[in-house]
Design an enzyme around this catalytic site. Structure first.
Site, short mmCIF file in Angstrom:
data_model
loop_
_atom_site.label_atom_id
_atom_site.label_comp_id
_atom_site.label_asym_id
_atom_site.label_seq_id
_atom_site.Cartn_x
_atom_site.Cartn_y
_atom_site.Cartn_z
N LEU A 63 16.07 48.70 39.42
CA LEU A 63 15.27 49.17 40.37
C LEU A 63 14.60 47.76 40.97
CD1 LEU A 63 13.64 52.20 38.80
CD2 LEU A 63 15.30 52.09 40.48
N PRO A 64 13.72 47.81 41.96
CA PRO A 64 13.07 46.68 42.61
C PRO A 64 12.45 45.78 41.52
CG PRO A 64 12.84 48.27 44.28
CD PRO A 64 13.49 48.84 42.85
N LYS A 166 15.77 35.07 33.43
CA LYS A 166 15.93 35.58 34.82
C LYS A 166 15.11 34.93 35.89
CE LYS A 166 17.89 37.60 38.25
NZ LYS A 166 19.26 37.35 38.99
#
Ligand code: NDP
Length: 290
Positions: A63-64, A166
């Site tokens: 998801l965002p 990330k």
């Protein structure tokens, strides 16, 4: 194995397709039409509602941001079953993912943060790099599933460490993209042909993913596809900036990169692609790339 896949966006749609080659995949998406199209095209099953996803042995979210993941966790909490593994492939916030892992642990549900890199093309071709935070046992369980999506799967450390690395790697990409855009614009202003400027850069020490893959299509061929929303990239860099703040670290390049990206987002809007920051670089100089 029954896998519930939540979030069929630019990345999730192709990732769920690869999982369906070996698993019984249940799909849920906020906009149901996408889930219905996925089921029709790739033989997956549309979940009747979000709660049905709790019946799966593995739940995957992409998801965002961690905020949307948290909302989904809230809704699934009453239905979760012990022994389930939750793999969050969102590029999320490590602080939130640690809290999520604790909440899920109260239901005996294991959690790993497993964000991905490699763009939509990597999701399409199942060549993503996947960085996982979690216990060694949960990493091994998750790897057995996500190997269908990626070539390189790395155990980074405990929960949160996948999300941390990330956002740091995306910050490196952002800074490189910005400086390469500036230098390519300057080359253009100096009368150097863009094809030549990129060719020399890519044959020398200035080459990067930005100069080899991202910028040629936009600056040389004038094609500006939407592949990764600037809003997502800005979110990643803002998380990196918050981690630096938390560590009391001196990271002036990171801070500058965050301000440049957030400023670009304010100007370009939510639906812009991240490489469009090059348009802002040009605009700051009263010109464009035509
Ligand atoms: P998209 O914007 O294409 O898709 C977002 C997905 O989340 C859609 O399925 C959307 O549903 C769903 N969604 C949005 N808001 C909510 C909500 N409030 N509740 C439930 N579902 C919601 O994003 P991407 O696939 O590009 O990115 C997803 C994640 O992967 C992000 O964290 C991004 O940073 C990361 N990422 C993206 C890469 C890329 O190249 N695109 C590369 C690597 C990582 P709906 O269909 O209804 O809008």
């Amino acid at each position: 194995m029954k896998i519930a896949f939540i979030g069929l966006g630019a990345m999730g749609f192709p990732m769920a397709r690869h999982l369906a080659k070996e698993h019984d995949v249940l799909v849920w998406n906020r906009t149901k039409e996408k889930a219905e199209r996925h089921a029709k095209e790739h033989g997956t099953t549309v979940a009747v509602d979000l709660a049905e996803c709790a019946a799966a042995a593995v739940i995957i979210t992409i998801l965002p941001t961690s905020k949307e993941v948290d909302e989904v966790v809230d809704q699934l909490m009453p239905h979760l079953r012990p022994g389930t593994l939750w793999i969050d492939a969102t590029s999320g916030d490590p602080n939130v993912s640690r809290e999520t892992a604790c909440r899920l642990a109260s239901k005996n549900v294991a959690f790993v943060d497993a964000p991905v890199t490699g763009a939509v093309v990597g999701a399409e071709n199942a060549t993503l790099t996947i960085m996982i935070g979690g216990t060694p046992e949960d990493f091994a369980r998750a790897k057995e599933v996500v190997r269908l999506n990626g070539k390189t799967i790395i155990h980074v450390g405990p929960v949160g460490s996948g999300h941390a690395i990330k956002v740091l790697t995306n910050t490196i990409m952002g800074a490189t993209l910005w400086i390469t855009s500036e230098c390519m614009l300057l080359a253009k202003q100096l009368g150097i042909d863009m094809k030549t400027a990129l060719e020399v850069t890519n044959a020398g020490s200035g080459r990067s993913n930005a100069s080899e893959n991202l910028l040629p299509m936009r600056l040389r061929d004038h094609q500006w596809p939407l592949v990764f929303k600037l809003a997502h990239h800005d979110k990643d860099i803002r998380i990196a900036a918050s981690l630096a703040h938390q560590q009391h670290a001196s990271t002036p390049m990171l801070a500058l990169t965050q301000h440049l990206f957030t400023g670009a987002l304010q100007q370009l809007g939510d639906q812009a692609d991240y490489v469009e920051i090059a348009k802002i670089v040009a605009r700051m100089n009263g010109t464009d790339w035509e």
